[in-house]
Structure formats: C-alpha cells, structure tokens
Design a protein around this motif. Structure first.
Motif: not given
Lengths: 109, 603
Positions: B323, B354-360, B422-423, B426, B428, B431, B546
């Motif tokens: 990180d 960590a699981p992170a639900p994304a809403d795009y 950027p994602l 990181a 991800r 996402r 990060l």
C-alpha cells in the motif's frame, strides 16, 4: 418551553447522543486525518462526479460524524478514486485512502 | 589420465549427493506447482512457448546474458557486474569443464553425477598430456575467476559503497549461513585440488600450492578431509538453498522462460509470482533506487524486503508495504532479474481489498460536448482528471493544436469520467472496467481516429487496458514531436536552459523518452538531470501509493527537485499534470508543462 423570542431551529439540531460513534472512532484511529478536515469543500468542488452523482467528500466526512452511515456508503460507492481531492486538499488529507477505509470499516455488518 | 579407484566412489561424496538430490526434487516439485497454479490461458501460453524455436533462441540469449553474464549489472555498475558474473559464469564453466573432462578421459563415469564434480579426486595423471594441461589450465583459470568474485563479495559486505551501492540488504540467518558456505566452497575446492595435484595433476594455481604445502604439510594426509569439507559445504549449501536468497540461482532461468512466454502476474503468491519472488536475489539494488528510501524509517518498505515477506506469507506486513509503494516502477527498471514487483503489489492490493460495492450507474449522464458527436473531426483530445486540475496544460494544448491547424475536439471539456488507471493502481481492476466501458463508448461515438492525451497516467491505461482498435492513441509529447517534424509547427530556440523530468508512467511506463527531448531541444537548451530516463525519480505525487503521508511525499518531491537541479537549469519541464502540480509549490525554478513550452516558443 419558554419562548425567548428566538430559538434553535429544530431541523439543524444535532443530538450527538443519538448516534453510534464507535465506527467513526475506529475510522479516526485508522485515519487520524479525518479529524483534520476543515470542510472547505475543495474536494467536492474538484470531484469529477460532481453534477453527475451525489458523491461529496466534504459531506461524507460531515455525515460520518453524525453516524449517517447508509448515506455515506451510497455516496462513496460512486467514487472513481481518481485522486483529484487528494491533490487539492489544503490540509494534506490522504483522501483516497480515507475513502477506502470508510468502505472497509462501514461495510462490516 | 585414468581412474584411480575401481569403484569410482568414496564416502565423502555422500553430503553432496544428498544435497543435490534434495534440491533437484525440490525444484521439480516447485516447477510443477507453479505450472499447475498458472491460469489455464497462461499454462497454454507456456506450453506453446516451449515448442516455438524462435522463443528458444530468445530464452537462450536471455539466460546467457542475465543468468550467467549479468549484462544488466555490468551496464550500471561494472565492478558489481564483474563480481556477479565472475561467480556465476566461473562456477558454470567449472561444472561444464568438469563434465567435458570426464567425457573425454573417463567416459564410462559420466553416468554418476558426482564424478565430474570431484573429478580431480578420482583420477590420476598418467603422463603430461597436452589435452590434460589445457583443461587443467582452464579449470585453474576459472577457479581463480570465481575466487576473485568471492573475494569481492566478501569485501562488499564491508564496504558496499565501493561497488556503487549505498545500502545493501540486511541478511537473515539462513541467508548468512548459505553465504558463508558459498564463500568457503571455492577456497576449500582450491585446497582440495592442491592436495591432490601431485596425483591428478594441476596447473598454475594448484601445482605451486601443492609444492608449497609439501614443504610443511604431508599432502596425502590432507586429501580426504579437504574433499570431505568441500563436499559437505556443497551439500549444506544445496540444502539451505530453498530457504535463502540463493534460490535465484536455479529459479531465474525458469522465470525467463515464463516471462518470454508472455505470462503476466495474476495472483501475488501463486503461479508466476512464485517464480518471480524466488528469483529475487536480494541484491538490494532496489533499495537505493526507491524514492522513499530518503527517509530511514521507510527502509523496510523496500521491494527486496517485500519479496522476502511474501515468500514467508507475512500478509499483514506485505500489505503495508504494497500500500505504501508509489508504483513508480524504478525498482523494476533497475532489478537485474527483472522481478515485476509493481504488478505483484498491485495484485496483492486487489486480493486484500475489502469488498466495496460500486455504483457507477450515473456514468450514462456523461456525454460528449455538443458538436463533437457525428462530426468528421479526426483528433479527440481527452484531458483527464489531472489535466482538469491544471487548465494551463489544456489551454496550451488547445493553442498548439489550433496553431498547427489540427482538426480536433475536446472530449471532456465539460468534465468526464476518470480513465480507470487510479483504480487499477489500487488493485480494483473490476471496478475500473465500468469506466473503461463507458469511455470506450464515448470515444467510439465521436468517430475520431486519433485519441490525444496529455496525462501519462491516462495514456498508459488507454494503451494497455482499452480495446480501441482503429483509433490511434497518442501522448501529446509524441504528437507535438510529429507536428514539429512534419513542419506544421516551427519552434524558435529561446536559449533557455531547460531540464526535462521523465514522468514515471510516461518514461518507465510507456517508454517515451526520445520525443519530448527532441522537441524541447528545439525550444531551448536541453540539459539532463543527474538521474534521467529509466532512472528518473518519482515526483512524489504518484497516485500509486495508497498510504504515503503528505509529509513523506514532500520529502520525495524535494529529493526529485534536487536531482533535477543538477545541471542548474532555468526551467523545469515535465509532461505530466500531476508532476507539475506536485513540483510547483516547492520548486526553486519555474516548473512548466511541455505543452506550455511548445506554445510559448511557436513561430
């Protein structure tokens, strides 16, 4: 209640006792930076999602302190993690990691 | 030259045989495990690469250059290169020559695999054959080469600065034990061969030693103990091998084969990554290279320690290290083995995220600015988030494009979606796919044939992760260079002393070094920083990290500026909005963007 002719508007009255702040304290331990925020709004102003979604980092930090977790989770789910807020933050807050930590801590049921 | 013993065996070979068998079994199991853990597509690529004769040639060339001769280290630090290649190549030649000798003189012993290693013990010289003296000379010569390397290695532990290394790796106990074994193996071999030189013959090194010893030692009494010692040291070294840094000796060749097959990191501790982290020789070149190492407290985040922690599956500390990393890619650029640590760290981030639900879903509300759609414009300019923060760049780009009469349009004039890099940085990746999908849609909709970018971060992701067949993806440094060469813009030389900073993602990430320099040298007097091209120092603003704090970033920025001020330039020029933003507050000289310089010096 005695009417003094002036009063606190009920809509903006915040009773901190009503909110469970354990998660916020956990977040503040992991990300002490969150306490540095002075709510200047630079992050929200520079955010590429502005005008397209309700993501607003200034508001996220504000609502975290008030325990409005569901709203916060919905907001950060829109984040693209582009890091513009990190660059403009006058307080040098590591906003990208703050957002990651928020999802990590508040996602736990 | 003939056999000295009918059996061709002595008990002293046992430690070597045991050690050698152990390491061979370990390696076979390891290789099978790596192949099984590879994703099916990669496994297919690997097997296909094995039947491709062209790849065989490349593999062979890479193995000789990297594993035996260490050409990459030679280029950077010749003395260090000599140290590594003398041991590796010298030892390799000793083994090869031992086998050639056995094959020539006692061919029926070739089937026993310890015989060539202890050749000098098992044979006796019948007469001074020319062939024999030729091989004896070569054996002694390569032993001398190895010994010189070992001597340098010992000296390096005392004064690494002499080899151009400010810091070397802190060794742990198994590493030290193996290192002492390695140091002892060759002097003991010299002793053993010297004691038997009277029987088996010798050359310029072993024969004088034999005569010297015979004056005060009884050579015959020392023959067996020294051969025992030699064999035991070899055996111990081989048994220790899997638990130490020296595992890179057998693993590196396998890594080269996998890499040339086109396999990429997909899991931080499985398949290809195992070959990567076991190939890390813990040489410590990445410690000096890392921009974070300006502060001593960050030493533990060096890539070499990350690889070591990952080998031991110390996930918590690995995650901390991953990180923190700026992902500037300098450790990968200087690594003599080419361990792709940035991608290992990236996949580790993804694994530990960590699981992170994304809403795009709101992406649909982004559209091209009016007038762009269905137009016949050829060039589409995507500024990206970072350029939106530095409008000076997009204005300069617009000025240059207009001046050159380019038919262009501004894709995210009214704001746009992030490119997704950027994602991805990181970890991800999934996402990021949503952004990639929507941006691709918008770009296709515009009907453009060229996508112009001013941010190297975007440039890298558009080149690597987007599927934009038929559309040329170009960074503005390349595009302006083209415009200058085509004569569509002409530059006047202001005579100003300019230093160019290579942004990580543009230089090491996309290998664009030549074009911006060519344009800048037409606009002013171009000077180089102390470290440039592949070795340029990250500005500290990288989105790769990060967890790096604001203060630590500032420290890196100051260090990078020091590096740029090496030739005392009047102006610092960069080609990345993020670098511009990071440098500007601390720079002792004016920091400008590449496009600004071009716009100012146009005729």
């Amino acid at each position: 209640m005695i009417d003094f002719g002036y009063g606190i508007s009920p809509s903006s009255a915040i009773n901190l006792d009503k909110f469970d702040r354990t998660r916020f304290e956990e977040l503040a331990r992991e990300e002490p930076d969150v306490l540095k925020c002075m709510a200047c709004g630079s992050c929200a102003a520079s955010c590429p999602t502005a005008g397209h979604s309700d993501m607003n980092l200034r508001r996220v930090i504000l609502l975290l302190g008030r325990g409005r977790e569901d709203e916060v989770l919905r907001m950060v789910s829109h984040c693209m993690l582009c890091g513009k807020c990190l660059i403009v933050c006058p307080r040098g807050i590591n906003t990208r990691h703050l957002i990651l930590s928020v999802t990590k801590i508040y996602q736990k049921k | 030259m003939k056999d000295r013993f009918i059996s061709g065996y002595n008990d002293f070979v046992l430690p070597f045989v045991i050690g050698m068998s152990f390491i061979l079994i370990y390696l076979v199991i390891g290789i099978i495990r790596v192949i099984i853990q590879l994703p099916a597509a990669d496994r297919k690529k690997f097997f296909l690469s094995l039947i491709n004769p062209k790849l065989w040639v490349i593999n062979l060339k890479d193995i000789i250059c990297d594993v035996l001769l260490h050409t990459k280290i030679w280029k950077r630090k010749p003395l260090l290169g000599y140290m590594h290649s003398s041991i590796a190549f010298g030892w390799f030649m000793l083994i090869v020559l031992g086998h050639i000798e056995t094959w020539l003189f006692v061919p029926d012993r070739l089937s026993t695999f310890y015989y060539p290693v202890f050749f000098r013990f098992f044979v006796m010289e019948t007469d001074h054959t020319l062939k024999g003296s030729f091989f004896f000379f070569l054996m002694d010569f390569f032993l001398l080469v190895v010994l010189s390397g070992v001597f340098l290695a010992m000296f390096k532990r005392i004064r690494s600065m002499m080899f151009g290394m400010r810091r070397t790796t802190r060794n742990q106990i198994p590493d030290r034990l193996a290192m002492y074994c390695l140091w002892a193996i060759f002097p003991v071999r010299l002793l053993a061969e010297s004691f038997t030189a009277g029987i088996a013959g010798g050359s310029f090194l072993t024969r004088p030693m034999y005569w010297l010893f015979s004056n005060f030692l009884t050579n015959t009494y020392h023959i067996l103990p020294t051969w025992w010692a030699y064999s035991t040291l070899l055996g111990t070294f081989f048994v220790l091998l899997p638990f130490t840094r020296y595992m890179h000796i057998p693993t590196e060749a396998f890594l080269i084969v996998l890499r040339n097959a086109g396999i990429k990191v997909s899991h931080p501790r499985k398949g290809y990554s195992i070959a990567q982290i076991y190939s890390c020789s813990n040489c410590g070149m990445c410690i000096d290279a890392c921009p974070m190492m300006g502060q001593k407290k960050n030493l533990r985040f060096a890539t070499v320690y990350f690889n070591r922690l990952l080998r031991r599956r110390n996930w918590a500390r690995c995650e901390e290290s991953a990180d923190k990393c700026l992902m500037c890619g300098k450790c990968v650029a200087v690594c003599p083995v080419g361990v792709d640590s940035c991608n290992i760290k990236r996949s580790l981030r993804g694994l530990r995220a960590a699981p992170a639900p994304a809403d795009y879903s709101y992406f649909t509300s982004y559209s091209l600015p009016e007038g762009v759609e269905n137009s016949q414009e050829k060039v589409l300019y995507y500024a990206g988030c970072m350029t939106q923060l530095t409008p000076v760049i997009s204005k300069a780009v617009a000025a240059v494009l207009d001046h050159a009469g380019v038919d262009w349009s501004f894709m995210d004039r009214d704001g746009g979606i992030c490119c997704g890099r950027p994602l991805i940085l990181a970890g991800r990746d999934e996402r990021a796919q949503e952004m990639i999908r929507r941006n691709t849609e918008l770009i296709r909709q515009s009907g453009a044939t060229t996508l112009l970018l001013s941010c190297p971060i975007c440039y890298k992701v558009f080149r690597e992760n987007y599927d934009l067949k038929g559309i040329r993806i170009v960074h503005y440094t390349e595009y302006f260079d083209e415009l200058v060469r085509l004569g569509r813009i002409t530059l006047r030389n202001s005579g100003e002393k300019i230093v160019y900073h290579d942004p990580c993602e543009l230089g090491r990430g996309c290998k664009v070094y030549r074009q911006p320099r060519r344009v800048l040298s037409a606009a002013g007097e171009l000077v180089e920083a102390e470290k440039h091209h592949d070795e340029s120092i990250c500005c500290g603003g990288s989105l790769g990290s990060l967890t790096l704090s604001y203060e630590d970033r500032k420290d890196i920025t100051l260090k990078a500026l020091d590096n740029l001020m090496y030739a005392s330039p009047e102006r610092i020029v960069t080609a990345c909005p993020l670098c511009l933003k990071t440098f500007s507050p601390y720079s002792p000289r004016k920091v400008s963007d590449f496009a600004e310089v071009v716009a100012q010096n146009m005729n």
